[in-house]
Write a protein that holds these residues in place. Sequence first.
Motif, PDB file in Angstrom:
ATOM      1  N   GLY A  18       0.593  -1.061  -0.248  1.00  0.00           N
ATOM      2  CA  GLY A  18       0.391  -0.584   0.044  1.00  0.00           C
ATOM      3  C   GLY A  18       0.845   1.111  -0.160  1.00  0.00           C
ATOM      4  O   GLY A  18       0.316   2.579  -0.049  1.00  0.00           O
ATOM      5  N   GLU A  19       2.263   1.011  -0.520  1.00  0.00           N
ATOM      6  CA  GLU A  19       3.027   2.502   0.253  1.00  0.00           C
ATOM      7  C   GLU A  19       3.341   3.009  -1.851  1.00  0.00           C
ATOM      8  O   GLU A  19       2.758   2.921  -2.806  1.00  0.00           O
ATOM      9  CB  GLU A  19       4.466   1.921   0.537  1.00  0.00           C
ATOM     10  CG  GLU A  19       4.847   1.863   1.636  1.00  0.00           C
ATOM     11  CD  GLU A  19       4.888   0.336   1.893  1.00  0.00           C
ATOM     12  OE1 GLU A  19       5.256  -0.816   2.719  1.00  0.00           O
ATOM     13  OE2 GLU A  19       4.303  -0.852   0.527  1.00  0.00           O
ATOM     14  N   LYS A  20       3.255   4.460  -0.992  1.00  0.00           N
ATOM     15  CA  LYS A  20       3.524   4.904  -2.361  1.00  0.00           C
ATOM     16  C   LYS A  20       5.050   5.129  -2.694  1.00  0.00           C
ATOM     17  O   LYS A  20       5.823   5.047  -1.651  1.00  0.00           O
ATOM     18  CB  LYS A  20       3.423   6.697  -2.439  1.00  0.00           C
ATOM     19  CG  LYS A  20       3.879   7.558  -2.920  1.00  0.00           C
ATOM     20  CD  LYS A  20       3.678   8.948  -2.711  1.00  0.00           C
ATOM     21  CE  LYS A  20       3.165  10.035  -4.128  1.00  0.00           C
ATOM     22  NZ  LYS A  20       3.261  11.300  -3.861  1.00  0.00           N
ATOM     23  N   ILE A  21       5.134   4.906  -3.684  1.00  0.00           N
ATOM     24  CA  ILE A  21       7.509   4.638  -4.297  1.00  0.00           C
ATOM     25  C   ILE A  21       7.099   5.593  -5.285  1.00  0.00           C
ATOM     26  O   ILE A  21       6.422   5.461  -6.053  1.00  0.00           O
ATOM     27  CB  ILE A  21       7.261   3.415  -4.391  1.00  0.00           C
ATOM     28  CG1 ILE A  21       6.941   2.327  -3.470  1.00  0.00           C
ATOM     29  CG2 ILE A  21       8.562   2.908  -5.366  1.00  0.00           C
ATOM     30  CD1 ILE A  21       7.583   0.692  -3.230  1.00  0.00           C
ATOM     31  N   ILE A  22       8.478   6.269  -4.674  1.00  0.00           N
ATOM     32  CA  ILE A  22       8.959   6.855  -5.656  1.00  0.00           C
ATOM     33  C   ILE A  22      10.271   6.431  -5.930  1.00  0.00           C
ATOM     34  O   ILE A  22      11.297   6.057  -5.757  1.00  0.00           O
ATOM     35  CB  ILE A  22       9.219   8.465  -5.516  1.00  0.00           C
ATOM     36  CG1 ILE A  22       8.203   9.227  -4.633  1.00  0.00           C
ATOM     37  CG2 ILE A  22      10.553   9.299  -6.532  1.00  0.00           C
ATOM     38  CD1 ILE A  22       7.010   9.513  -5.800  1.00  0.00           C
ATOM     39  N   VAL A 121      11.363   5.504  -1.457  1.00  0.00           N
ATOM     40  CA  VAL A 121      12.350   5.566  -2.653  1.00  0.00           C
ATOM     41  C   VAL A 121      13.367   5.060  -2.895  1.00  0.00           C
ATOM     42  O   VAL A 121      13.826   4.089  -2.010  1.00  0.00           O
ATOM     43  CB  VAL A 121      12.914   6.983  -2.125  1.00  0.00           C
ATOM     44  CG1 VAL A 121      14.439   7.631  -3.217  1.00  0.00           C
ATOM     45  CG2 VAL A 121      12.194   8.685  -1.384  1.00  0.00           C
ATOM     46  N   ALA A 122      12.754   4.278  -4.283  1.00  0.00           N
ATOM     47  CA  ALA A 122      13.676   2.608  -4.536  1.00  0.00           C
ATOM     48  C   ALA A 122      14.566   3.839  -6.143  1.00  0.00           C
ATOM     49  O   ALA A 122      14.295   4.198  -6.626  1.00  0.00           O
ATOM     50  CB  ALA A 122      12.863   2.189  -5.081  1.00  0.00           C
ATOM     51  N   THR A 123      15.853   3.121  -5.300  1.00  0.00           N
ATOM     52  CA  THR A 123      17.340   3.518  -6.645  1.00  0.00           C
ATOM     53  C   THR A 123      17.474   2.325  -6.942  1.00  0.00           C
ATOM     54  O   THR A 123      16.866   1.397  -6.310  1.00  0.00           O
ATOM     55  CB  THR A 123      18.102   4.387  -5.398  1.00  0.00           C
ATOM     56  OG1 THR A 123      18.547   3.005  -4.802  1.00  0.00           O
ATOM     57  CG2 THR A 123      17.771   5.636  -4.893  1.00  0.00           C
ATOM     58  N   ALA A 124      17.946   2.050  -8.298  1.00  0.00           N
ATOM     59  CA  ALA A 124      18.356   0.599  -8.644  1.00  0.00           C
ATOM     60  C   ALA A 124      19.829   0.406  -9.269  1.00  0.00           C
ATOM     61  O   ALA A 124      20.196  -0.158  -9.742  1.00  0.00           O
ATOM     62  CB  ALA A 124      17.946   1.148 -10.780  1.00  0.00           C
ATOM     63  N   GLY A 156      14.606   5.407   4.755  1.00  0.00           N
ATOM     64  CA  GLY A 156      12.900   5.123   3.765  1.00  0.00           C
ATOM     65  C   GLY A 156      13.196   5.139   2.736  1.00  0.00           C
ATOM     66  O   GLY A 156      12.928   5.209   1.299  1.00  0.00           O
ATOM     67  N   ILE A 157      14.786   4.566   1.973  1.00  0.00           N
ATOM     68  CA  ILE A 157      14.956   4.036   0.867  1.00  0.00           C
ATOM     69  C   ILE A 157      15.573   2.776   0.397  1.00  0.00           C
ATOM     70  O   ILE A 157      16.333   2.747   1.481  1.00  0.00           O
ATOM     71  CB  ILE A 157      16.577   4.568  -0.086  1.00  0.00           C
ATOM     72  CG1 ILE A 157      16.241   6.747   0.632  1.00  0.00           C
ATOM     73  CG2 ILE A 157      17.068   4.423  -0.858  1.00  0.00           C
ATOM     74  CD1 ILE A 157      17.468   7.298   0.718  1.00  0.00           C
ATOM     75  N   ILE A 158      15.162   1.660  -0.540  1.00  0.00           N
ATOM     76  CA  ILE A 158      14.992   0.585  -0.718  1.00  0.00           C
ATOM     77  C   ILE A 158      15.569   0.684  -2.131  1.00  0.00           C
ATOM     78  O   ILE A 158      15.723   1.349  -2.961  1.00  0.00           O
ATOM     79  CB  ILE A 158      13.437   0.243  -1.044  1.00  0.00           C
ATOM     80  CG1 ILE A 158      12.837   0.667  -1.865  1.00  0.00           C
ATOM     81  CG2 ILE A 158      12.781   0.359   0.737  1.00  0.00           C
ATOM     82  CD1 ILE A 158      11.485  -0.132  -2.039  1.00  0.00           C
ATOM     83  N   ARG A 159      16.250  -0.703  -1.903  1.00  0.00           N
ATOM     84  CA  ARG A 159      17.056  -1.099  -3.695  1.00  0.00           C
ATOM     85  C   ARG A 159      17.178  -2.580  -4.081  1.00  0.00           C
ATOM     86  O   ARG A 159      17.712  -3.635  -3.335  1.00  0.00           O
ATOM     87  CB  ARG A 159      18.802  -0.564  -3.185  1.00  0.00           C
ATOM     88  CG  ARG A 159      18.894   0.583  -2.748  1.00  0.00           C
ATOM     89  CD  ARG A 159      20.412   0.608  -2.257  1.00  0.00           C
ATOM     90  NE  ARG A 159      20.508   2.342  -2.579  1.00  0.00           N
ATOM     91  CZ  ARG A 159      20.828   2.938  -0.539  1.00  0.00           C
ATOM     92  NH1 ARG A 159      20.661   2.076   0.426  1.00  0.00           N
ATOM     93  NH2 ARG A 159      20.796   4.867  -0.986  1.00  0.00           N
TER      94      ARG A 159
END
Length: 454
Positions: A18-22, A121-124, A156-159
């Motif tokens: 249910g999260e908002k992901i940027i 926040v999702a980074t690659a 709050g940053i996921i990879r």
Amino acid sequence: MNNKVIATIEKFNMISGGEKIIVALSGGGDSVSLLHILLSLKDRYSLDIEAAHVNHCIRGEDADADEAFVSALCEKLGVRLNVLRADVPAYAKENGMTVEEAGRKIRYDYFRSLAGEDGLVATAHNLNDRIETFLFNYTRGATLKGLCSIPAVRDGIIRPLLNCSKDEILAYCENNGLDYVTDITNSDTAYSRNRIRHNVITELKKINPGMEKSAARCMDSLIEDERFLSSLADKTVASSLGKNGYDIDVLAASPAPVRRRAIAQIIKKEIGGDIDMISITETDKIILKYAAEGVGKSVQLQDGRFARTRAGKLEFPDISSKSVDEEIVLKEGFNRFGNYMIAVSVVAAADYNSQNVSKDFSVYFGDYDRICGDVIARNRNPGDVIRPSKRGVSKQIRKIQNERKIPPEIRDSIPVICDDKGILCAYGCGIDARFAVSDKTERIIIIRLEECAE
């Protein structure tokens, strides 16, 4: 690769649902594949997905082309795109940063502002990025924490791609018909990371073609070790924490790897900001010196703050207390002196009950009629002497306050109360004998000293 990404998400509890992901979308193969995979998992985790792109205004037409590419991609995929154009070189110059540091700060500040408090926040970042960071940190003499490389989740940053190799990512793009842009600066070996990527890792793979998997196992093992040592440091910090600081005996008794981590945690808690190794090392030295010799020392940390060993504690004194250069005449009622409020009242001796006298050294009871001239508040002067009531000897205020373990940083800002003949009372020292209440006292002056907010 989808299964590997799902496994990484589940292993590190990246997404609850249910999260908002940027999604940080540069337009490169890594970020394009990340956006595509997260969209495929949108229903599985009930995600609200948006993309964000930062144009650093450095590469001119190439940067504009990247922006146009991600715009077209997001329109095709039906994803909302947020774009920020930032003059990174100007920001770096204004804030005394390198261009790389400025770009990173601008990007993450922007991504976090879009995600909000509850979003992610999702980074690659991928496995190759982990290896490059490991090697880069290794050459700089990093601690175990630095060798753990890029964390899977932090602030709050996921990879999600962290365990996927670059080859896997490019194969995913090819298999799914995904176009992407290539940043020509990635091949410029003038940058340290690019030299590691193109020269060092290339040579390591000649030694061990499976070095990426081997490096992943190594880093995963280091992460487990770091977590264990950090958990021991957590317990050390908790058991050492007291009313006036951190118990030096508890800290000194801890094994060095645990103690240094505990020190880092304590400094971050007390001061905040990024913790440098010099601050940890110097603080460790004064702890061990006090434990061995009982000698108190202080050391300056980042941002001008200090760590100090005193009275069996590790302290972080606030040296911002105001020192008032002038004297003030005290009147009945409330009087402001620097960081202190001084309340003065006069009562008849008949209304005075000695049983109610406070043992607190911030409340003084004296014979009003023994005062000569005005009652003055001033700061302590070198050589100030008081003859405490019932002690029969004169002693320097400095020595008495030291015996009372009054923190050094506030001694010069605490008011000393005087009249025309000399000192009447001082914090930590009580009242002077000539000012003491006796059977002949008719009127009593009560002086209350209280530290107040700005």
